[in-house]
Design an enzyme around this catalytic site. Sequence first.
Site, PDB file in Angstrom:
ATOM      1  N   ARG A 133      19.539 -26.630  -1.593  1.00 32.91           N
ATOM      2  CA  ARG A 133      20.250 -27.833  -2.049  1.00 32.91           C
ATOM      3  C   ARG A 133      19.127 -28.756  -2.505  1.00 32.91           C
ATOM      4  O   ARG A 133      18.477 -29.387  -1.695  1.00 32.91           O
ATOM      5  CB  ARG A 133      21.080 -28.453  -0.933  1.00 32.91           C
ATOM      6  CG  ARG A 133      21.907 -29.625  -1.426  1.00 32.91           C
ATOM      7  CD  ARG A 133      22.717 -30.269  -0.308  1.00 32.91           C
ATOM      8  NE  ARG A 133      23.837 -29.461   0.097  1.00 32.91           N
ATOM      9  CZ  ARG A 133      24.245 -29.336   1.378  1.00 32.91           C
ATOM     10  NH1 ARG A 133      23.593 -29.925   2.361  1.00 32.91           N
ATOM     11  NH2 ARG A 133      25.289 -28.598   1.667  1.00 32.91           N
ATOM     12  N   PRO A 134      18.864 -28.805  -3.804  1.00 30.50           N
ATOM     13  CA  PRO A 134      17.577 -29.259  -4.331  1.00 30.50           C
ATOM     14  C   PRO A 134      17.297 -30.767  -4.272  1.00 30.50           C
ATOM     15  O   PRO A 134      17.168 -31.437  -5.293  1.00 30.50           O
ATOM     16  CB  PRO A 134      17.617 -28.760  -5.772  1.00 30.50           C
ATOM     17  CG  PRO A 134      19.060 -28.791  -6.130  1.00 30.50           C
ATOM     18  CD  PRO A 134      19.777 -28.382  -4.866  1.00 30.50           C
ATOM     19  N   CYS A 135      17.121 -31.278  -3.081  1.00 29.40           N
ATOM     20  CA  CYS A 135      16.765 -32.688  -2.942  1.00 29.40           C
ATOM     21  C   CYS A 135      15.356 -32.967  -3.467  1.00 29.40           C
ATOM     22  O   CYS A 135      15.012 -34.113  -3.751  1.00 29.40           O
ATOM     23  CB  CYS A 135      16.922 -33.149  -1.505  1.00 29.40           C
ATOM     24  SG  CYS A 135      16.060 -32.165  -0.284  1.00 29.40           S
ATOM     25  N   HIS A 136      14.554 -31.913  -3.649  1.00 30.56           N
ATOM     26  CA  HIS A 136      13.214 -32.098  -4.207  1.00 30.56           C
ATOM     27  C   HIS A 136      13.266 -32.554  -5.661  1.00 30.56           C
ATOM     28  O   HIS A 136      12.275 -33.050  -6.184  1.00 30.56           O
ATOM     29  CB  HIS A 136      12.379 -30.806  -4.075  1.00 30.56           C
ATOM     30  CG  HIS A 136      12.963 -29.625  -4.770  1.00 30.56           C
ATOM     31  ND1 HIS A 136      13.930 -28.823  -4.177  1.00 30.56           N
ATOM     32  CD2 HIS A 136      12.744 -29.097  -6.002  1.00 30.56           C
ATOM     33  CE1 HIS A 136      14.270 -27.855  -5.018  1.00 30.56           C
ATOM     34  NE2 HIS A 136      13.551 -28.004  -6.137  1.00 30.56           N
ATOM     35  N   ARG A 137      14.407 -32.444  -6.299  1.00 32.47           N
ATOM     36  CA  ARG A 137      14.545 -32.850  -7.699  1.00 32.47           C
ATOM     37  C   ARG A 137      14.871 -34.339  -7.855  1.00 32.47           C
ATOM     38  O   ARG A 137      15.054 -34.808  -8.980  1.00 32.47           O
ATOM     39  CB  ARG A 137      15.620 -31.999  -8.384  1.00 32.47           C
ATOM     40  CG  ARG A 137      15.261 -30.521  -8.439  1.00 32.47           C
ATOM     41  CD  ARG A 137      16.335 -29.683  -9.074  1.00 32.47           C
ATOM     42  NE  ARG A 137      16.018 -28.264  -8.926  1.00 32.47           N
ATOM     43  CZ  ARG A 137      16.917 -27.295  -8.905  1.00 32.47           C
ATOM     44  NH1 ARG A 137      18.200 -27.573  -9.056  1.00 32.47           N
ATOM     45  NH2 ARG A 137      16.535 -26.036  -8.749  1.00 32.47           N
TER      46      ARG A 137
END
Length: 168
Positions: A133-137
């Site tokens: 769940r790409p919170c790094h984006r």
Amino acid sequence: MALYTTIDSPLGELLLAGAPSATARGGTALASLSVPQQTRGATVQDGWRRDDAAFAEIVDQLGAYFAGELTRFDLEFVSGGTAFQQRVWQALEDIPYGTTVSYGQIAERAGASRAAVRAVGTAIGRNPLLVVRPCHRVIGANGSLAGYAGGLDRKERLLHLEGVAIGG
């Protein structure tokens, strides 16, 4: 009963936790993906059972992602979080591979005002599914990396893997 496994990755050892699911590809719904020293990361609990085979599909997808061959995960997640967190987390899942958005943009996508950026940041920080769940984006409005529960060095590595030029 919670199942778990650990795998090596470019981010260090990942702890995967999940639950059996009749509808999930591979039979396991992912509840948590944690990296070492993660803020609020999961730890193995009494009663959890190690089952490496139960995570084969998830591990395959993670391997393909880290190899640059997968741009979107096809996994079932164990539901959780508040209604607001779920809206924020859904907005995270909709960020395309190789792109970034600001916290304010996530607030808008989650149906909150730009004034709710702090609450959005808190919800993102409680995301139990790093990487998939790409919170790094999500980055600061000025292009800075801002926070990441797994550490800014890992956030930068993930963005670099996706071909994102880091500014700020």
